[in-house]
Design a protein around this motif. Structure first.
Motif, PDB file in Angstrom:
ATOM      1  N   PRO A 150       0.810  -1.227   0.000  1.00 49.78           N
ATOM      2  CA  PRO A 150       0.000   0.000   0.000  1.00 49.78           C
ATOM      3  C   PRO A 150       0.843   1.277   0.000  1.00 49.78           C
ATOM      4  N   THR A 151       1.965   1.273   0.689  1.00 50.25           N
ATOM      5  CA  THR A 151       2.838   2.446   0.730  1.00 50.25           C
ATOM      6  C   THR A 151       3.407   2.741  -0.652  1.00 50.25           C
ATOM      7  N   VAL A 152       3.825   1.693  -1.364  1.00 48.31           N
ATOM      8  CA  VAL A 152       4.373   1.856  -2.712  1.00 48.31           C
ATOM      9  C   VAL A 152       3.292   2.388  -3.661  1.00 48.31           C
ATOM     10  N   LEU A 153       2.093   1.824  -3.577  1.00 51.28           N
ATOM     11  CA  LEU A 153       1.002   2.256  -4.453  1.00 51.28           C
ATOM     12  C   LEU A 153       0.578   3.689  -4.142  1.00 51.28           C
ATOM     13  N   ASP A 154       0.470   4.032  -2.867  1.00 50.62           N
ATOM     14  CA  ASP A 154       0.129   5.403  -2.480  1.00 50.62           C
ATOM     15  C   ASP A 154       1.166   6.396  -2.995  1.00 50.62           C
ATOM     16  N   ALA A 155       2.449   6.072  -2.837  1.00 47.61           N
ATOM     17  CA  ALA A 155       3.518   6.996  -3.234  1.00 47.61           C
ATOM     18  C   ALA A 155       3.424   7.332  -4.722  1.00 47.61           C
ATOM     19  N   GLN A 156       3.231   6.328  -5.561  1.00 44.89           N
ATOM     20  CA  GLN A 156       3.146   6.558  -7.008  1.00 44.89           C
ATOM     21  C   GLN A 156       1.916   7.390  -7.353  1.00 44.89           C
ATOM     22  N   ASP A 199       1.841  11.116  -8.964  1.00 41.56           N
ATOM     23  CA  ASP A 199       1.353  11.301 -10.328  1.00 41.56           C
ATOM     24  C   ASP A 199       0.034  12.058 -10.428  1.00 41.56           C
ATOM     25  N   VAL A 200      -0.921  11.772  -9.558  1.00 39.94           N
ATOM     26  CA  VAL A 200      -2.260  12.375  -9.696  1.00 39.94           C
ATOM     27  C   VAL A 200      -2.855  12.864  -8.380  1.00 39.94           C
ATOM     28  N   GLU A 201      -2.067  12.908  -7.333  1.00 38.08           N
ATOM     29  CA  GLU A 201      -2.507  13.404  -6.028  1.00 38.08           C
ATOM     30  C   GLU A 201      -3.719  12.656  -5.485  1.00 38.08           C
ATOM     31  N   LEU A 202      -3.692  11.316  -5.645  1.00 36.61           N
ATOM     32  CA  LEU A 202      -4.702  10.433  -5.071  1.00 36.61           C
ATOM     33  C   LEU A 202      -4.021   9.376  -4.231  1.00 36.61           C
ATOM     34  N   THR A 203      -4.692   8.937  -3.174  1.00 33.31           N
ATOM     35  CA  THR A 203      -4.223   7.752  -2.460  1.00 33.31           C
ATOM     36  C   THR A 203      -4.707   6.525  -3.231  1.00 33.31           C
ATOM     37  N   HIS A 204      -4.162   5.371  -2.901  1.00 30.05           N
ATOM     38  CA  HIS A 204      -4.610   4.150  -3.560  1.00 30.05           C
ATOM     39  C   HIS A 204      -6.082   3.885  -3.250  1.00 30.05           C
ATOM     40  N   PHE A 205      -6.534   4.188  -2.042  1.00 31.48           N
ATOM     41  CA  PHE A 205      -7.945   3.981  -1.717  1.00 31.48           C
ATOM     42  C   PHE A 205      -8.834   4.903  -2.550  1.00 31.48           C
ATOM     43  N   TYR A 232      -8.138   6.044  -5.492  1.00 29.56           N
ATOM     44  CA  TYR A 232      -8.083   5.452  -6.832  1.00 29.56           C
ATOM     45  C   TYR A 232      -9.035   4.257  -6.919  1.00 29.56           C
ATOM     46  N   LEU A 233      -9.053   3.426  -5.881  1.00 25.68           N
ATOM     47  CA  LEU A 233      -9.949   2.274  -5.847  1.00 25.68           C
ATOM     48  C   LEU A 233     -11.412   2.720  -5.909  1.00 25.68           C
ATOM     49  N   VAL A 234     -11.765   3.714  -5.138  1.00 21.10           N
ATOM     50  CA  VAL A 234     -13.143   4.224  -5.147  1.00 21.10           C
ATOM     51  C   VAL A 234     -13.523   4.682  -6.546  1.00 21.10           C
ATOM     52  N   LEU A 235     -12.659   5.466  -7.184  1.00 13.42           N
ATOM     53  CA  LEU A 235     -12.949   5.948  -8.536  1.00 13.42           C
ATOM     54  C   LEU A 235     -13.008   4.791  -9.531  1.00 13.42           C
ATOM     55  N   SER A 236     -12.137   3.808  -9.371  1.00 19.06           N
ATOM     56  CA  SER A 236     -12.119   2.648 -10.271  1.00 19.06           C
ATOM     57  C   SER A 236     -13.394   1.824 -10.158  1.00 19.06           C
ATOM     58  N   VAL A 237     -13.872   1.635  -8.928  1.00 24.44           N
ATOM     59  CA  VAL A 237     -15.111   0.881  -8.728  1.00 24.44           C
ATOM     60  C   VAL A 237     -16.278   1.645  -9.347  1.00 24.44           C
ATOM     61  N   LEU A 238     -16.300   2.961  -9.180  1.00 24.59           N
ATOM     62  CA  LEU A 238     -17.351   3.758  -9.816  1.00 24.59           C
ATOM     63  C   LEU A 238     -17.269   3.658 -11.335  1.00 24.59           C
ATOM     64  N   ALA A 239     -16.059   3.688 -11.874  1.00 22.74           N
ATOM     65  CA  ALA A 239     -15.878   3.607 -13.328  1.00 22.74           C
ATOM     66  C   ALA A 239     -16.432   2.300 -13.882  1.00 22.74           C
ATOM     67  N   ALA A 240     -16.358   1.236 -13.089  1.00 26.32           N
ATOM     68  CA  ALA A 240     -16.837  -0.079 -13.523  1.00 26.32           C
ATOM     69  C   ALA A 240     -18.317  -0.301 -13.216  1.00 26.32           C
ATOM     70  N   ARG A 274     -13.714  14.515  -0.074  1.00 22.33           N
ATOM     71  CA  ARG A 274     -12.452  15.011  -0.657  1.00 22.33           C
ATOM     72  C   ARG A 274     -12.469  14.897  -2.183  1.00 22.33           C
ATOM     73  N   LEU A 275     -12.956  13.759  -2.679  1.00 19.96           N
ATOM     74  CA  LEU A 275     -13.002  13.558  -4.129  1.00 19.96           C
ATOM     75  C   LEU A 275     -14.010  14.504  -4.780  1.00 19.96           C
ATOM     76  N   GLU A 276     -15.088  14.795  -4.067  1.00 20.97           N
ATOM     77  CA  GLU A 276     -16.087  15.735  -4.562  1.00 20.97           C
ATOM     78  C   GLU A 276     -15.496  17.145  -4.626  1.00 20.97           C
ATOM     79  N   GLU A 277     -14.726  17.519  -3.609  1.00 22.78           N
ATOM     80  CA  GLU A 277     -14.080  18.836  -3.598  1.00 22.78           C
ATOM     81  C   GLU A 277     -13.103  18.985  -4.763  1.00 22.78           C
ATOM     82  N   LYS A 278     -12.505  17.872  -5.195  1.00 24.96           N
ATOM     83  CA  LYS A 278     -11.592  17.883  -6.343  1.00 24.96           C
ATOM     84  C   LYS A 278     -12.346  17.799  -7.666  1.00 24.96           C
ATOM     85  N   GLY A 279     -13.674  17.615  -7.605  1.00 30.16           N
ATOM     86  CA  GLY A 279     -14.483  17.520  -8.812  1.00 30.16           C
ATOM     87  C   GLY A 279     -14.431  16.159  -9.484  1.00 30.16           C
ATOM     88  N   LEU A 280     -13.997  15.120  -8.748  1.00 32.45           N
ATOM     89  CA  LEU A 280     -13.814  13.796  -9.340  1.00 32.45           C
ATOM     90  C   LEU A 280     -15.030  12.898  -9.206  1.00 32.45           C
TER      91      LEU A 280
END
Length: 174
Positions: free
Chosen positions: A31-37, A41-47, A49-57, A85-91
């Protein structure tokens, strides 16, 4: 989840202790490695990213918050905090569920889709470099099978998105 009376449990064998220690180490380090990247790159935590990915699917890129919490193994308060937080970013956007006004839905926005698209190459490269490329084809099949068996015990209802994951669903050849 299976519960066992502690007095009836045998101590770990050497191979069991090694397997367990390595699984715990991977679950702590990855999780630390995934969060760092993703943060770089996009100022998101892995969690996030997971939330957005699940919504995308999800159908129409929309899900009830309770279902989204279940699929991401989050408590509703944790998911609500992350969704804010994601709503504040418009995501993503939240709105009352049309079928049940007491429930709230979350929907991935166009900006959220764009961020996922931007994040995907770096995320895939990070996963490949740290996990997938370390394994041969047979080991990848074994890892998928092992993960499935463990998830079958930890998530017997199959509520997590990973429990429902199938290479055919992801567009990969079986």
């Amino acid at each position: 989840m299976t519960t066992i009376e502690p007095r009836t449990v045998q101590p770990f064998t050497g191979p069991e202790a090694t397997a367990w220690a390595r699984l715990v180490a991977v679950s702590e380090l990855l999780p630390t490695v995934l969060d760092a990247q993703l943060l770089r790159d996009v100022e998101l935590t892995h969690f996030e990213y997971l939330v957005l990915s699940v919504l995308a699917a999800s159908p129409e890129r929309t899900s009830r918050m309770t279902r989204l919490a279940s699929q991401t193994n989050a408590t509703l308060p944790r998911l609500s905090h992350v969704a804010r937080r994601l709503e504040e970013k418009g995501l993503l956007e939240r709105f009352p569920c049309p079928e049940d006004k007491r429930a709230t839905n979350a929907r991935l926005t166009a900006a959220g889709s764009a961020v996922l698209e931007d994040a995907a190459p770096g995320h895939i490269a990070t996963v490949r470099a740290n996990v997938l490329d370390a394994l041969g084809p047979d080991e990848l099949e074994q890892l998928a099978a092992i993960g499935s068996r463990i998830l079958g015990r930890l998530d017997p209802e199959g509520r997590l998105s990973a429990s429902q994951c199938d290479s055919a669903v992801l567009g990969e050849p079986r």
